[in-house]
Design a protein around this motif. Structure first.
Motif, PDB file in Angstrom:
ATOM      1  N   PHE A 123      -8.219   2.644  10.195  1.00 37.30           N
ATOM      2  CA  PHE A 123      -9.419   2.825   9.371  1.00 37.30           C
ATOM      3  C   PHE A 123     -10.218   1.534   9.263  1.00 37.30           C
ATOM      4  CE2 PHE A 123      -6.336   5.952   7.996  1.00 37.30           C
ATOM      5  CZ  PHE A 123      -7.096   7.117   7.997  1.00 37.30           C
ATOM      6  N   SER A 124     -11.556   1.689   9.300  1.00 41.27           N
ATOM      7  CA  SER A 124     -12.393   0.514   9.048  1.00 41.27           C
ATOM      8  C   SER A 124     -13.246   0.746   7.797  1.00 41.27           C
ATOM      9  CB  SER A 124     -13.289   0.228  10.256  1.00 41.27           C
ATOM     10  OG  SER A 124     -13.977   1.407  10.604  1.00 41.27           O
ATOM     11  N   SER A 125     -13.016   1.897   7.139  1.00 39.05           N
ATOM     12  CA  SER A 125     -13.750   2.154   5.900  1.00 39.05           C
ATOM     13  C   SER A 125     -12.759   2.588   4.817  1.00 39.05           C
ATOM     14  CB  SER A 125     -14.799   3.256   6.148  1.00 39.05           C
ATOM     15  OG  SER A 125     -14.672   4.315   5.214  1.00 39.05           O
ATOM     16  N   ALA A 126     -12.914   1.966   3.639  1.00 37.79           N
ATOM     17  CA  ALA A 126     -11.996   2.261   2.533  1.00 37.79           C
ATOM     18  C   ALA A 126     -12.113   3.733   2.133  1.00 37.79           C
ATOM     19  CB  ALA A 126     -12.306   1.355   1.342  1.00 37.79           C
ATOM     20  N   ASP A 127     -13.336   4.264   2.136  1.00 40.19           N
ATOM     21  CA  ASP A 127     -13.530   5.658   1.715  1.00 40.19           C
ATOM     22  C   ASP A 127     -12.749   6.614   2.607  1.00 40.19           C
ATOM     23  OD1 ASP A 127     -15.110   4.905  -0.321  1.00 40.19           O
ATOM     24  OD2 ASP A 127     -17.028   5.264   0.721  1.00 40.19           O
ATOM     25  N   GLU A 128     -12.830   6.360   3.912  1.00 41.24           N
ATOM     26  CA  GLU A 128     -12.106   7.250   4.829  1.00 41.24           C
ATOM     27  C   GLU A 128     -10.604   7.118   4.667  1.00 41.24           C
ATOM     28  OE1 GLU A 128     -13.503   6.902   8.871  1.00 41.24           O
ATOM     29  OE2 GLU A 128     -15.571   7.140   8.143  1.00 41.24           O
ATOM     30  N   ALA A 129     -10.158   5.879   4.451  1.00 42.05           N
ATOM     31  CA  ALA A 129      -8.715   5.659   4.276  1.00 42.05           C
ATOM     32  C   ALA A 129      -8.249   6.379   3.007  1.00 42.05           C
ATOM     33  CB  ALA A 129      -8.423   4.162   4.186  1.00 42.05           C
ATOM     34  N   LEU A 130      -9.047   6.279   1.948  1.00 44.20           N
ATOM     35  CA  LEU A 130      -8.651   6.915   0.680  1.00 44.20           C
ATOM     36  C   LEU A 130      -8.636   8.436   0.823  1.00 44.20           C
ATOM     37  CD1 LEU A 130     -10.564   4.525  -1.747  1.00 44.20           C
ATOM     38  CD2 LEU A 130      -8.071   4.761  -1.540  1.00 44.20           C
ATOM     39  N   LYS A 131      -9.604   8.950   1.568  1.00 48.81           N
ATOM     40  CA  LYS A 131      -9.654  10.404   1.791  1.00 48.81           C
ATOM     41  C   LYS A 131      -8.399  10.857   2.566  1.00 48.81           C
ATOM     42  CE  LYS A 131     -12.737  13.250   4.164  1.00 48.81           C
ATOM     43  NZ  LYS A 131     -13.866  13.004   5.040  1.00 48.81           N
ATOM     44  N   TYR A 132      -8.057  10.077   3.577  1.00 39.45           N
ATOM     45  CA  TYR A 132      -6.869  10.406   4.379  1.00 39.45           C
ATOM     46  C   TYR A 132      -5.610  10.417   3.504  1.00 39.45           C
ATOM     47  CZ  TYR A 132      -2.984   9.569   7.621  1.00 39.45           C
ATOM     48  OH  TYR A 132      -1.778   9.619   8.282  1.00 39.45           O
ATOM     49  N   SER A 168      -6.996  -2.938  -2.586  1.00 41.09           N
ATOM     50  CA  SER A 168      -6.884  -4.400  -2.650  1.00 41.09           C
ATOM     51  C   SER A 168      -7.153  -5.028  -1.280  1.00 41.09           C
ATOM     52  CB  SER A 168      -5.554  -4.849  -3.257  1.00 41.09           C
ATOM     53  OG  SER A 168      -4.519  -4.606  -2.357  1.00 41.09           O
ATOM     54  N   ILE A 169      -6.772  -4.354  -0.209  1.00 32.44           N
ATOM     55  CA  ILE A 169      -7.006  -4.952   1.118  1.00 32.44           C
ATOM     56  C   ILE A 169      -8.471  -4.800   1.536  1.00 32.44           C
ATOM     57  CG2 ILE A 169      -6.430  -4.863   3.581  1.00 32.44           C
ATOM     58  CD1 ILE A 169      -3.642  -3.830   2.801  1.00 32.44           C
ATOM     59  N   MET A 170      -9.045  -3.582   1.345  1.00 23.18           N
ATOM     60  CA  MET A 170     -10.373  -3.331   1.928  1.00 23.18           C
ATOM     61  C   MET A 170     -11.521  -3.600   0.963  1.00 23.18           C
ATOM     62  SD  MET A 170      -9.718  -0.125   4.430  1.00 23.18           S
ATOM     63  CE  MET A 170     -10.767  -0.677   5.757  1.00 23.18           C
ATOM     64  N   GLN A 171     -11.271  -3.415  -0.337  1.00 22.58           N
ATOM     65  CA  GLN A 171     -12.375  -3.634  -1.280  1.00 22.58           C
ATOM     66  C   GLN A 171     -12.277  -5.013  -1.933  1.00 22.58           C
ATOM     67  OE1 GLN A 171     -11.988  -0.002  -3.611  1.00 22.58           O
ATOM     68  NE2 GLN A 171     -13.365   1.093  -2.224  1.00 22.58           N
ATOM     69  N   ASP A 172     -11.079  -5.375  -2.429  1.00 24.41           N
ATOM     70  CA  ASP A 172     -10.931  -6.707  -3.045  1.00 24.41           C
ATOM     71  C   ASP A 172     -10.712  -7.778  -1.984  1.00 24.41           C
ATOM     72  OD1 ASP A 172     -11.095  -5.159  -5.271  1.00 24.41           O
ATOM     73  OD2 ASP A 172      -8.945  -5.223  -5.739  1.00 24.41           O
ATOM     74  N   LYS A 173     -10.465  -7.361  -0.761  1.00 25.24           N
ATOM     75  CA  LYS A 173     -10.314  -8.275   0.384  1.00 25.24           C
ATOM     76  C   LYS A 173      -9.288  -9.385   0.130  1.00 25.24           C
ATOM     77  CE  LYS A 173     -15.090  -7.642   2.144  1.00 25.24           C
ATOM     78  NZ  LYS A 173     -15.107  -6.244   2.055  1.00 25.24           N
ATOM     79  N   VAL A 174      -8.106  -8.992  -0.368  1.00 22.59           N
ATOM     80  CA  VAL A 174      -7.089 -10.012  -0.677  1.00 22.59           C
ATOM     81  C   VAL A 174      -6.625 -10.774   0.566  1.00 22.59           C
ATOM     82  CG1 VAL A 174      -6.193  -9.047  -2.835  1.00 22.59           C
ATOM     83  CG2 VAL A 174      -5.248  -8.263  -0.665  1.00 22.59           C
ATOM     84  N   PHE A 175      -6.762 -10.191   1.728  1.00 22.73           N
ATOM     85  CA  PHE A 175      -6.397 -10.918   2.956  1.00 22.73           C
ATOM     86  C   PHE A 175      -7.637 -11.316   3.754  1.00 22.73           C
ATOM     87  CE2 PHE A 175      -2.739  -7.837   2.430  1.00 22.73           C
ATOM     88  CZ  PHE A 175      -1.902  -8.765   1.828  1.00 22.73           C
ATOM     89  N   GLY A 176      -8.793 -11.313   3.098  1.00 20.97           N
ATOM     90  CA  GLY A 176     -10.030 -11.709   3.773  1.00 20.97           C
ATOM     91  C   GLY A 176     -10.309 -10.826   4.973  1.00 20.97           C
ATOM     92  N   LYS A 177     -10.762 -11.455   6.061  1.00 20.51           N
ATOM     93  CA  LYS A 177     -11.149 -10.734   7.276  1.00 20.51           C
ATOM     94  C   LYS A 177      -9.986  -9.954   7.885  1.00 20.51           C
ATOM     95  CE  LYS A 177     -15.044 -13.000   9.633  1.00 20.51           C
ATOM     96  NZ  LYS A 177     -15.813 -11.767   9.574  1.00 20.51           N
ATOM     97  N   SER A 178      -8.759 -10.442   7.646  1.00 21.83           N
ATOM     98  CA  SER A 178      -7.587  -9.762   8.218  1.00 21.83           C
ATOM     99  C   SER A 178      -7.495  -8.313   7.766  1.00 21.83           C
ATOM    100  CB  SER A 178      -6.295 -10.491   7.816  1.00 21.83           C
ATOM    101  OG  SER A 178      -6.171 -11.671   8.547  1.00 21.83           O
ATOM    102  N   GLY A 179      -8.166  -7.989   6.644  1.00 18.89           N
ATOM    103  CA  GLY A 179      -8.067  -6.639   6.109  1.00 18.89           C
ATOM    104  C   GLY A 179      -9.303  -5.789   6.351  1.00 18.89           C
ATOM    105  N   GLU A 180     -10.174  -6.218   7.268  1.00 18.23           N
ATOM    106  CA  GLU A 180     -11.375  -5.405   7.546  1.00 18.23           C
ATOM    107  C   GLU A 180     -11.008  -4.061   8.158  1.00 18.23           C
ATOM    108  OE1 GLU A 180     -14.139  -7.798   9.774  1.00 18.23           O
ATOM    109  OE2 GLU A 180     -14.780  -8.843   7.960  1.00 18.23           O
ATOM    110  N   ASN A 181      -9.948  -4.094   8.954  1.00 19.29           N
ATOM    111  CA  ASN A 181      -9.405  -2.840   9.483  1.00 19.29           C
ATOM    112  C   ASN A 181      -7.964  -2.721   8.987  1.00 19.29           C
ATOM    113  OD1 ASN A 181     -11.638  -2.062  11.283  1.00 19.29           O
ATOM    114  ND2 ASN A 181     -11.116  -3.984  12.286  1.00 19.29           N
ATOM    115  N   ILE A 182      -7.517  -1.484   8.811  1.00 17.90           N
ATOM    116  CA  ILE A 182      -6.121  -1.297   8.411  1.00 17.90           C
ATOM    117  C   ILE A 182      -5.483  -0.199   9.264  1.00 17.90           C
ATOM    118  CG2 ILE A 182      -6.405  -2.045   6.005  1.00 17.90           C
ATOM    119  CD1 ILE A 182      -6.285   0.953   5.243  1.00 17.90           C
TER     120      ILE A 182
END
Ligand code: AMP
Ligand code: GLY
Length: 423
Positions: A123-132, A168-182
């Motif tokens: 996923f590259s979008s938090a919304d899609e990941a949350l929906k999944y 926390s990974i995609m919206q709060d970006k706790v891992f910065g750029k590393s979390g743009e995709n999950i």
């Protein structure tokens, strides 16, 4: 020969001690190393990620061979930069180190080449990941795509935990750029095995298997750490399973990387889970594991430098790599409180007669006195004909090493011993 080792932890100390066994090695520089390895290497105050400074140092000091041990410099292209000025290296180039640097890359590689691993979605979008996650099977595993200091994997036992991890990974970006995709993947169960291997891109030679103990406290409880101890070999990893891994995982991975134009040379680490459907890849690391190295290298009978050079030169096929038939156990001594807040700066004393097998991870020299300087302070390794002997020996060493606020698990190897006995 003059050798440069990039990195500064217990793994690097174990590599340095093993390299020193080769008589042609005149000098080893550790960049940056740590005070606990000052008797084995010349410490150079250059950070492991400062690639221009590493290259300058290597040129100025006529380095004959470089070993790049940690993930960050490998992913950042340290090997490429050193090779560009004519210095041969142990370790993959950046285009191959991506096998650890991007989980999306490694998962897609495994899918494309049918290498067994957990089922997954990217996923590259938090919304899609949350929906999944509304309908995903639970437990599930959420992984940040990039490097995240070993903290980028969250095992979610409930749907809410999974949602929190995504946020926390995609919206709060706790891992910065590393979390743009999950990656969100299937939760696998079974014993875990670490298999490090030497490879020149054509031939892959697995080292002796090992078992890490990641949780902070006895009984595999408490927070995840960088590793609290290891044993080798791993009793769950039978010869039969090793054959299956070679056919379905190790060779296919090496061939896949070559086919992708990303030939991998160096140490490729396979983090495996032995599921009821067979061995599956949990993760790849593009380097030696820590603290697996601290049990694997003491059991290596062959000359490490010769084997490393064979991975660089493409001559691994003709190079014997032999391990002792015995066992090893490494117990990590940490600062109380690790992996959360801890104190440092305590005087560290290691008896002279056991120093050969003590690998220091977090210490510094202050006015000539060794002081603790990290969460994980050191690993004490004992090798023996039996696993029981190795465990007892490692704990006997630990009891003679002194520093205030020392903490260690008291059950390293216990599970392995039970698995062995139940066979
Ligand atoms: P890592 O930080 O990549 O070393 O992963 C940490 C740990 O998470 C691994 O050692 C496994 O114990 C666990 N893990 C990773 N992926 C999975 C999975 N798909 N199923 C179950 N456990 C996993
Ligand atoms: N011990 C696991 C690692 O080195 O990442």
């Amino acid at each position: 020969m003059k050798i440069l080792v990039v990195g500064g932890g217990g793994r690097e100390h174990a590599i340095i001690k093993k390299l020193k066994e080769n008589k042609s090695v005149e000098k080893i520089f550790a960049l940056p190393g740590n005070g606990g390895m000052a008797e084995d290497a010349t410490l150079v105050d250059i950070g492991a990620k400062d690639i221009p400074a590493i290259v300058e140092f290597a040129k100025a000091n006529a380095i004959d061979y470089a070993v790049v041990a940690p993930d960050d410099p490998l992913v950042l292209g340290c090997v490429d930069a050193l090779e560009a000025v004519g210095i041969p290296c142990f370790g993959p180039r950046a285009n191959a180190a991506i096998i650890e640097g991007s989980k999306v890359f490694s998962k897609n590689l495994m899918k494309k080449y049918s290498i067994p691993t957990a089922r997954y979605e990217v996923f590259s979008s938090a919304d899609e990941a949350l929906k999944y996650l509304d309908t995903a099977p639970i437990p599930t595993v959420i992984k940040a795509d990039g490097l995240a200091l070993g903290k980028g994997v969250i095992i979610a036992m409930t749907r809410d935990e999974a949602r929190d991890a995504v946020k926390s990974i995609m919206q709060d970006k706790v891992f910065g750029k590393s979390g743009e995709n999950i990656v969100i993947e299937e939760f696998l169960e079974g014993p875990e095995v670490s298999v490090l291997s030497f490879t020149d891109g054509e031939v892959v030679v697995p080292m002796i298997s090992s078992q890490d103990h990641k949780r902070a406290h006895d009984g595999d409880t408490g927070l995840n750490t960088g590793g609290m101890g290891t044993v080798a070999p791993n009793p769950y990893y039978t010869d039969e399973i090793a054959d299956v891994c070679m056919e379905t995982i190790f060779l296919p991975t090496i061939r896949a990387m070559k086919a992708e134009g990303r030939t991998f040379r160096g140490c490729l680490y396979f983090g495996l889970m032995l599921t009821k459907d067979g061995p599956k890849v949990i993760e790849y690391n593009c380097r030696f594991g820590d603290p697996e190295t601290q049990v694997v290298l003491p059991l290596l009978k062959s000359d490490l430098l010769t084997v490393m050079q064979a991975t660089t030169n493409g001559t691994l096929k003709d190079t014997p790599v032999e391990f002792s038939l015995g066992s090893a156990c490494c117990v990590i001594m940490a600062s109380a409180g690790y992996p959360e807040a801890y104190e440092k700066g305590f005087t560290l004393t290691i008896p002279e007669d056991i120093k050969k097998n003590v690998f220091v991870a977090g210490a510094k020299l202050q006015d000539g006195v060794l002081k603790t300087n990290g969460g994980r302070v050191l690993g004490a390794t004992c090798t023996s004909d039996t696993l029981e002997g190795a465990i007892d020996g490692a704990y006997a060493m630990v009891r003679t090493i002194k520093f205030d606020n020392a903490y260690y698990r008291t059950d390293i190897g216990k599970r392995a011993l039970m698995a062995k006995e139940s066979k």
